[in-house]
Design a protein around this motif. Structure first.
Motif, PDB file in Angstrom:
ATOM      1  N   PRO A 201       0.814  -1.222   0.000  1.00  0.00           N
ATOM      2  CA  PRO A 201       0.000   0.000   0.000  1.00  0.00           C
ATOM      3  C   PRO A 201       0.843   1.266   0.000  1.00  0.00           C
ATOM      4  CG  PRO A 201      -0.824  -1.577   1.609  1.00  0.00           C
ATOM      5  CD  PRO A 201       0.478  -2.104   1.121  1.00  0.00           C
ATOM      6  N   ALA A 202       0.449   2.195  -0.859  1.00  0.00           N
ATOM      7  CA  ALA A 202       1.011   3.557  -0.886  1.00  0.00           C
ATOM      8  C   ALA A 202       2.526   3.605  -0.980  1.00  0.00           C
ATOM      9  CB  ALA A 202       0.524   4.336   0.326  1.00  0.00           C
ATOM     10  N   ASP A 203       3.114   2.761  -1.795  1.00  0.00           N
ATOM     11  CA  ASP A 203       4.549   2.805  -2.043  1.00  0.00           C
ATOM     12  C   ASP A 203       4.751   3.322  -3.467  1.00  0.00           C
ATOM     13  OD1 ASP A 203       7.221   2.402  -2.526  1.00  0.00           O
ATOM     14  OD2 ASP A 203       7.308   0.491  -1.482  1.00  0.00           O
ATOM     15  N   LEU A 204       5.237   4.544  -3.586  1.00  0.00           N
ATOM     16  CA  LEU A 204       5.357   5.201  -4.883  1.00  0.00           C
ATOM     17  C   LEU A 204       6.349   4.510  -5.812  1.00  0.00           C
ATOM     18  CD1 LEU A 204       5.486   8.905  -3.637  1.00  0.00           C
ATOM     19  CD2 LEU A 204       3.578   7.831  -4.836  1.00  0.00           C
ATOM     20  N   THR A 205       7.302   3.761  -5.235  1.00  0.00           N
ATOM     21  CA  THR A 205       8.381   3.196  -6.053  1.00  0.00           C
ATOM     22  C   THR A 205       8.056   1.842  -6.649  1.00  0.00           C
ATOM     23  OG1 THR A 205       9.435   2.140  -4.157  1.00  0.00           O
ATOM     24  CG2 THR A 205      10.081   4.406  -4.650  1.00  0.00           C
ATOM     25  N   THR A 206       6.971   1.212  -6.218  1.00  0.00           N
ATOM     26  CA  THR A 206       6.706  -0.166  -6.663  1.00  0.00           C
ATOM     27  C   THR A 206       5.441  -0.314  -7.505  1.00  0.00           C
ATOM     28  OG1 THR A 206       5.521  -0.665  -4.613  1.00  0.00           O
ATOM     29  CG2 THR A 206       7.879  -1.116  -4.640  1.00  0.00           C
ATOM     30  N   VAL A 207       4.773   0.794  -7.808  1.00  0.00           N
ATOM     31  CA  VAL A 207       3.548   0.702  -8.605  1.00  0.00           C
ATOM     32  C   VAL A 207       3.906   0.347 -10.050  1.00  0.00           C
ATOM     33  CG1 VAL A 207       1.603   2.015  -9.554  1.00  0.00           C
ATOM     34  CG2 VAL A 207       2.241   2.284  -7.159  1.00  0.00           C
ATOM     35  N   PRO A 208       3.305  -0.692 -10.610  1.00  0.00           N
ATOM     36  CA  PRO A 208       3.659  -1.093 -11.976  1.00  0.00           C
ATOM     37  C   PRO A 208       3.142  -0.123 -13.030  1.00  0.00           C
ATOM     38  CG  PRO A 208       1.832  -2.411 -11.149  1.00  0.00           C
ATOM     39  CD  PRO A 208       2.314  -1.599  -9.997  1.00  0.00           C
ATOM     40  N   GLN A 209       3.833  -0.079 -14.151  1.00  0.00           N
ATOM     41  CA  GLN A 209       3.375   0.717 -15.293  1.00  0.00           C
ATOM     42  C   GLN A 209       2.336  -0.084 -16.068  1.00  0.00           C
ATOM     43  OE1 GLN A 209       6.847   1.637 -17.572  1.00  0.00           O
ATOM     44  NE2 GLN A 209       7.900   2.652 -15.885  1.00  0.00           N
ATOM     45  N   LYS A 210       1.218   0.566 -16.351  1.00  0.00           N
ATOM     46  CA  LYS A 210       0.160  -0.092 -17.111  1.00  0.00           C
ATOM     47  C   LYS A 210      -0.454   0.888 -18.089  1.00  0.00           C
ATOM     48  CE  LYS A 210      -1.438  -3.340 -13.521  1.00  0.00           C
ATOM     49  NZ  LYS A 210      -2.618  -3.766 -12.723  1.00  0.00           N
TER      50      LYS A 210
END
Length: 765
Positions: A201-210
């Motif tokens: 939750p709420a980790d800006l560095t691990t959100v995948p590109q889609k």
């Protein structure tokens, strides 16, 4: 010599560069300025050309970038690369290996200082500075340039690892060529499937590109604006609550936050990315991280602190976006390879079992809770894939090799076919191994050896019995402790232990007392140390907390009533005094229960031999116990001073190292002198070749993960004990682990079971 603060700033700036080209351009500019010299250039080694190619320069002609290449054995650059050491000259042109390149314009410069760029013993390139005046650069200059080359090495290695996934700058649209990433093989097997990235939750560095289709853009913008509205509301509410306690200028900080969320500020950039086809969460993270990077590099302390504000706002908005998304069930394709920065058991529980075929974790070790579960479930797993561009892999086709510890993205047709053949072969092998489930592990000339299993969860019991296990050589009691929010009660422990003991009765069940510390932490009993593997762990913890130890022992003893198949094993013993103290506490618990009128039988007591000190005291320890059991994983790690969970040195960890083999043979010989049983419960016992070697050494019991048992049994039934002993005599004379491995594999191959060999040591393709 440039000041340390200057060096730190350059390192920080280079670290934040988005691409390798940006980093190279930045570093030559900053180094030239910091060293007040006339030229700074970077040459990178091209494997295809076998030459160093000029990739960035400040001071030479820019038109020569990408055009000038220096063969490996030519010129001063080639000399630095070939020798892998600095070269400092006051008049470069006078050196016999000097080579002039007219297109660079370097004839104007006399002084030359070049240092190799080295990553894990491999020369990646050369970093040089030059000056018009004839003088030698001083030691401070040389030290500074060496420091910068070390920093650059990591950046180049990471870029080298991650290049090729996408063939265009629009990374979310165009798929590129085959890429390979290495890590730690945590659970064997091969998986072919689709990557699914799960972010905490709420980790800006691990959100995948889609990417999203055009018809969903309006909906994504609506979701983003709804999240913004929620955050604005929260900030206003906090501002009102604190307004009476803050000065006017302090309260104005909340107005700064709100201005950052104006449509003309950060949100405008996010919406622009969404309109270009990026999903809301990915667009938010891309904009936030870029602004965080820019502010972090500013000289002004006030402006630099704005990076913290943007990170906070970004996380707040992301939290609302994720909260809304979590209301919708996540979709998992039929062949899901789960990817996360750190895979957790909770993540495993979210994926339907029939869909999960593999796990990849950027962080973590082969001993993490998730890795233990993965091995129990027979799921190929890769841990510690530190160079993995995780956020770019959602929806990508992947091939996971859990033997070699690597994952391929966009694998070529030939490579994919190679792994499809391995999967088909393993399916056929499983069918063939089922036929020998109820047969003994006996060599062709009549030597038999009991095969036991290592367990951690209740679910392991059925799998073990289905594969013909004859006992439990290691029950990891810490796992039930790890999945709780507090220490389990005595009654709860009795319930857990009874399942293992009852299911295997009358077969022996060896329960290891609580083994925490190192890389196994309890969330409610944290142990923070600079060097946890050499710190407070295993028997050291439980002897310091006898109340924990005695409750656990009492629970084990109660659980064994009427079954009498319990064996207790002590972990991380390093001297005899620990055994004597533990025996005293066990006797106390035994007498207490007998005083309560419970019919408790005295269990067999054993010690794990997993530190070098215990190897040399094996006979002394054996005088105080009923059995010894080698933990080959930790023993190998400590003997070789190699953290097998550290990707940088994991390649040096080898169970067939001569020192390891000598220690293993020493333990079994010393234990047998005192007439005690000697077993082994590390990964080496689960390797078919390793199992044959250990049998020849004289080990009485081999204990392994249930999934390995059929293969080990097949290997033992295919060889002669006399041949195994001859092979042992041979390998004990060898000095190279690879030569040992080759000798073992040759024996299996000649016996017709070469396919059972450990594929981790066979290169694909």
């Amino acid at each position: 010599m440039p000041k340390l603060e200057t060096l730190r700033k350059i390192v920080q700036e280079v670290d934040s560069a988005e691409t390798l080209d940006d980093a190279l351009v930045l570093i030559v500019k900053r180094i030239r300025s910091a060293m007040s010299t006339h030229v700074c250039s970077v040459y990178l080694f091209d494997k295809d050309l076998q030459a160093f190619v000029l990739m960035a320069t400040e001071g030479l002609h820019q038109k020569s970038v990408g055009q000038v290449s220096i063969p490996l054995h030519e010129g001063l650059v080639g000399l630095v690369g070939q020798r892998a050491e600095p070269l400092n000259l006051d008049d470069a042109a006078q050196h016999p290996q000097f080579r002039y390149f007219e297109e660079t314009g370097e004839e104007r410069f006399k002084s030359f200082l070049g240092v190799p760029i080295i990553h894990q013993r491999r020369v990646l390139g050369v970093l040089i500075v030059q000056q018009r005046e004839q003088r030698k650069f001083d030691e401070g200059d040389e030290a500074f340039l060496v420091t910068m080359s070390a920093q650059l090495a990591g950046i180049i290695a990471h870029a080298e690892a991650t290049v090729g996934i996408y063939s265009s700058t629009n990374q979310t649209e165009t798929v590129g060529s085959e890429s390979k990433y290495d890590g730690i093989a945590a659970s064997p097997g091969v998986a072919i499937g689709v990557g699914v990235v799960m972010a905490p939750p709420a980790d800006l560095t691990t959100v995948p590109q889609k990417t999203i289709s055009e018809d969903k853009i309006a909906l994504e913008i609506e979701r983003f604006q709804a999240a913004l509205k929620q955050v604005r509301r929260d900030i206003r509410a906090v501002g009102r609550t604190l307004s009476k306690r803050l000065r006017k200028d302090e309260a104005a900080l909340f107005d700064v936050y709100l201005r950052m969320l104006d449509d003309n500020a950060l949100p405008g950039e996010v919406i622009s990315l969404i309109e270009d086809g990026q999903w809301a969460q990915g667009a938010l993270c891309a904009v936030a991280m870029e602004h965080i990077r820019q502010f972090s590099l500013m000289d002004d302390p006030y402006l630099r602190e704005r990076a913290t504000d943007i990170r906070d706002l970004g996380r707040r908005v992301l939290s609302y976006l994720q909260e809304e998304a979590s209301a919708e069930p996540k979709q998992f394709p039929p062949h899901t390879i789960l990817i996360a920065e750190e895979v957790t058991p909770a993540m495993l529980g979210e994926v339907p079992p029939e869909s999960l075929v593999g796990l990849v974790s950027v962080l973590g070790s082969s001993n993490s809770h998730a890795a233990i579960l993965a091995r129990s479930m027979g799921i190929p797993t890769l841990m510690g894939a530190v160079d993995l561009p995780m956020t770019q892999l959602d929806g990508q086709d992947l091939v996971l090799d859990g033997y070699m510890g690597r994952v391929f993205v966009n694998a070529s047709k030939d490579l994919r076919h190679y792994y499809e053949l391995i999967i088909a072969e393993e399916r056929q092998l499983v069918v063939g191994l089922e036929a020998i489930r109820d047969l003994p592990a006996e060599t062709l000339d009549g030597r038999s050896i009991p095969l036991w299993v290592n367990t951690a969860m209740g679910a392991d019991v059925n799998r073990s019995l289905e594969r013909g296990a004859e006992g439990i050589g290691l029950y990891r009691t810490e796992v039930p402790f790890m999945i709780r929010e507090s220490f389990p009660t005595e009654a709860e422990q009795v319930q857990s232990y009874r399942v293992q003991l009852e299911s295997f009765a009358p077969r022996s069940v060896t329960m290891r007392t609580l083994d925490i510390g190192g890389d196994k932490a309890l969330p409610y009993f944290p142990i923070e140390e600079d060097n946890p593997f050499l710190g407070w762990r295993g028997i050291r913890v439980t002897l310091d907390h006898p109340e924990i130890f005695k409750v656990q022992v009492r629970a084990m003893l109660k659980a064994s009533i009427g079954l009498d198949n319990l064996r207790i094993m002590l972990p991380m013993v390093s001297y005899v005094g620990e055994v004597i103290e533990a025996k005293r506490l066990i006797n106390d618990a035994l007498n207490e229960l007998r005083d309560e009128g419970l019919p408790i039988a005295r269990p067999a007591l054993g010690v794990m031999i997993e530190v070098p000190a215990a190897v040399y005291q094996a006979r002394d320890i054996a005088r105080h116990v009923d059995f010894l059991s080698v933990g080959s994983n930790d023993l190998t790690q400590y003997l070789l001073a190699v953290d097998r969970n550290n990707p940088r040195v994991a390649g040096l960890y080898h169970s067939y190292h001569p020192a390891v083999l000598q220690a293993l043979r020493c333990v079994v010989e010393e234990g047998h002198k005192e007439g005690v049983q000697v077993s082994i419960c590390g990964e080496m016992a689960g390797d078919p070749g390793g199992a044959v070697l250990l049998m020849a050494m004289g080990y009485d019991v081999l204990s392994m993960s249930p999934i390995h048992l059929p293969k080990v049994k097949a290997a033992i039934r295919a060889v002669k004990y006399a041949e195994a002993c001859a092979m042992l005599d041979n390998v004990m004379q060898l000095l190279d682990p690879k030569a040992v491995e080759e000798a073992i594999y040759t024996l299996l191959y000649d016996a017709g079971v070469g396919r059972l060999g450990n594929r981790r040591n066979l290169e694909a393709g």
